[in-house]
Scaffold this active site. Sequence first.
Site: not given
Length: 234
Positions: A91, A190
Site C-alpha cells: 500500500c 494487507h
Amino acid sequence: MTSSVTIVSVFPGLLGTYGDAGNEMALVHRLRSRDVPVEVVRVEPGSPVPTSGDIYLLGGGEDRAQALAADLIGPALRRAVDAGATVFGVCAGFQILGETFSDSSRTTYPGLGLLDVVTEPLPHRAVGEAVVACALPGTSSVVGFENHRGGTRLGAGAEPFGRVVAGVGNALTPGTEGARSGRVLGTYLHGPVLALNPALADFLLQGVVSSLSPIDDALALRARAHRLASPHAH
Ligand code: GLN
C-alpha cells in the site's frame, strides 16, 4: 545464496498503521521453522537504512507519514536493489516504490523510482476483501484486505503483481493489482498478506535461501480458505 538472512523493516513507526508488521513475523517464522538463521533490523528515521539487507519490507501508512518516509529513505534502497535485495512494499509502501505519488489533496511527491508506476487519488476510497490471481512461481490466488485512496497506473517497465479477481486493486490500470520489476514487488494487500499466503512468503525467501523444506502451514491455509470462501471474495 546466504546462510543467515537479514530482513530490514523500513520505518515501521511511520509505515506501521495497517498491521503489516505481521509480514516480518511471517518471514521470521518461516525461516526459524527451517532452522535458517535470521536477523531482523527495524530501522527508524534518524538511523541510516542499511544497504546490505536481503529482504526489505515497507508497510502501509497515512499520507503524511508516507511522504516523510519516502523523503527519508534516500538512495539506500536503490543501492540495496542494485546489490540484489528483494523489496516488498504494501500500500503506502508500494506507492513509495513508484515514480511519483499524489495524496488526497493532490500534492505530488517523488517516489523511489524502483517501480515504473505512478499513484493518484481515486474518487472513492477502496476498502474491502481482495483476491488476486498471481502468476509468481508457486503462487495462485493471493488473498488480503485493501484500504487505500490512491490508485496506481503501471508504466511499460512494470508488470502487475497480479490480476484482480475480487476487489479494486490498482484501478488506474484496470484489472491489475500491484506491480513487480525483478525482485521489487508492491501490492495493495494487507492481511498481513505474507501470513495469509505462505506461497507468496516463500517466493520472497526463494531468492535468498537455496532450499525451502515444507513446513506446517495448516493454520495459514485455514485462514486463506476462510477468506476465499467469503462472499466478498467472488
Ligand atoms: N495513504 C495511502 C492511500 O490511501 C496508503 C494507505 C495505506 O497504506 N493503507 O492510498
